[in-house]
Design a protein around this motif. Structure first.
Motif, PDB file in Angstrom:
ATOM      1  N   TYR A 140       0.816  -1.207   0.000  1.00  0.00           N
ATOM      2  CA  TYR A 140       0.000   0.000   0.000  1.00  0.00           C
ATOM      3  C   TYR A 140       0.854   1.263   0.000  1.00  0.00           C
ATOM      4  CZ  TYR A 140      -4.232  -2.615   1.070  1.00  0.00           C
ATOM      5  OH  TYR A 140      -5.300  -3.467   1.005  1.00  0.00           O
ATOM      6  N   TYR A 141       0.185   2.357  -0.367  1.00  0.00           N
ATOM      7  CA  TYR A 141       0.749   3.705  -0.311  1.00  0.00           C
ATOM      8  C   TYR A 141      -0.194   4.575   0.506  1.00  0.00           C
ATOM      9  CZ  TYR A 141       1.077   8.575  -1.764  1.00  0.00           C
ATOM     10  OH  TYR A 141       1.145   9.944  -1.758  1.00  0.00           O
ATOM     11  N   THR A 142       0.348   5.480   1.315  1.00  0.00           N
ATOM     12  CA  THR A 142      -0.461   6.501   1.978  1.00  0.00           C
ATOM     13  C   THR A 142       0.326   7.798   2.078  1.00  0.00           C
ATOM     14  OG1 THR A 142      -1.830   7.065   3.892  1.00  0.00           O
ATOM     15  CG2 THR A 142       0.212   5.864   4.346  1.00  0.00           C
ATOM     16  N   ASP A 143      -0.409   8.886   1.985  1.00  0.00           N
ATOM     17  CA  ASP A 143       0.171  10.206   2.224  1.00  0.00           C
ATOM     18  C   ASP A 143      -0.350  10.780   3.537  1.00  0.00           C
ATOM     19  OD1 ASP A 143      -2.452  10.781   1.589  1.00  0.00           O
ATOM     20  OD2 ASP A 143      -1.987  12.079  -0.108  1.00  0.00           O
ATOM     21  N   GLY A 144      -1.081   9.977   4.281  1.00  0.00           N
ATOM     22  CA  GLY A 144      -1.665  10.414   5.534  1.00  0.00           C
ATOM     23  C   GLY A 144      -3.136  10.776   5.411  1.00  0.00           C
ATOM     24  N   PHE A 145      -3.625  10.834   4.171  1.00  0.00           N
ATOM     25  CA  PHE A 145      -5.032  11.170   3.943  1.00  0.00           C
ATOM     26  C   PHE A 145      -5.757  10.070   3.178  1.00  0.00           C
ATOM     27  CE2 PHE A 145      -2.979  15.194   4.699  1.00  0.00           C
ATOM     28  CZ  PHE A 145      -3.877  15.833   5.537  1.00  0.00           C
ATOM     29  N   GLN A 146      -5.073   9.443   2.267  1.00  0.00           N
ATOM     30  CA  GLN A 146      -5.673   8.381   1.463  1.00  0.00           C
ATOM     31  C   GLN A 146      -4.773   7.152   1.508  1.00  0.00           C
ATOM     32  OE1 GLN A 146      -5.639   9.276  -2.719  1.00  0.00           O
ATOM     33  NE2 GLN A 146      -3.678  10.327  -2.591  1.00  0.00           N
ATOM     34  N   ILE A 147      -5.366   6.006   1.204  1.00  0.00           N
ATOM     35  CA  ILE A 147      -4.612   4.765   1.107  1.00  0.00           C
ATOM     36  C   ILE A 147      -4.909   4.164  -0.257  1.00  0.00           C
ATOM     37  CG2 ILE A 147      -4.353   2.432   1.998  1.00  0.00           C
ATOM     38  CD1 ILE A 147      -5.077   3.483   4.710  1.00  0.00           C
ATOM     39  N   ILE A 148      -3.849   3.762  -0.950  1.00  0.00           N
ATOM     40  CA  ILE A 148      -4.000   3.164  -2.276  1.00  0.00           C
ATOM     41  C   ILE A 148      -3.270   1.825  -2.281  1.00  0.00           C
ATOM     42  CG2 ILE A 148      -3.490   3.388  -4.733  1.00  0.00           C
ATOM     43  CD1 ILE A 148      -3.543   6.454  -4.306  1.00  0.00           C
TER      44      ILE A 148
END
Length: 175
Positions: free
Chosen positions: A107-115
């Motif tokens: 997964y990836y997150t920027d702190g607001f969304q998770i992809i």
């Protein structure tokens, strides 16, 4: 500012606790500068100015903090309660965000969304994370020049070392 997580204090274990050090004094963390999450913490990272708490079954964005006088508080906002992180060594911080080995994929997150970035690998990922030993041995690293993330894993519980590597090219995007 330094943050500590999943703490042992006076022979007592606090798996859900985040402790903030005094700004510009990483070795000074007053006992009152804390926040207890609802889930067991597996690692901490950050994306831009967002502290991200990765837990066994959820992810949080932690904001706020304490000043030199002890005023303030930490506030955790749940980003996801549908999945979590397997171990701290599988967390990889990059200039665009945080990548991690989650409960059912990468997964990836920027702190607001998770992809989820490993949609086509669900069965393979499940096979390589079926035992506690396999989950514990996932290791991630970032090649900043090549802009690639590498995760090494054990293909079998009986492997004595990690035997397979997955590579994610950051330049290809996270969608």
């Amino acid at each position: 500012t330094v943050y500590y997580g999943s703490l042992v204090d006076s022979d007592q274990f606090f798996p859900n606790r985040i402790l903030q050090a005094i700004p510009n004094a990483p070795d000074a963390a007053p006992a009152s500068f804390l926040y207890d999450l609802e889930d067991e913490l597996t690692g901490l990272s950050s994306s831009r100015s967002n502290l991200i708490a990765l837990c066994k079954n959820s992810l949080y964005r932690v904001s706020g903090g304490f000043n030199l006088q002890g005023q303030g508080q930490l506030v955790a906002e749940k980003i996801s309660d549908a999945m979590g992180n397997l171990n701290a060594r599988g967390i990889v911080k990059t200039e665009i965000g945080v990548f991690f080995a989650g409960t059912d994929g990468f997964y990836y997150t920027d702190g607001f969304q998770i992809i989820k970035i490993s949609i086509d690998l669900d069965k393979t990922y499940a096979k390589y994370t079926s035992s506690a030993s396999q989950k514990r041995n996932i290791v991630g690293s970032y090649d900043k020049l090549g802009r690639r993330i590498f995760w090494s894993m054990k293909t079998s519980e009986t492997d004595t070392a990690n035997s397979i590597t997955f590579v994610f090219h950051v330049d290809f995007g996270t969608k």
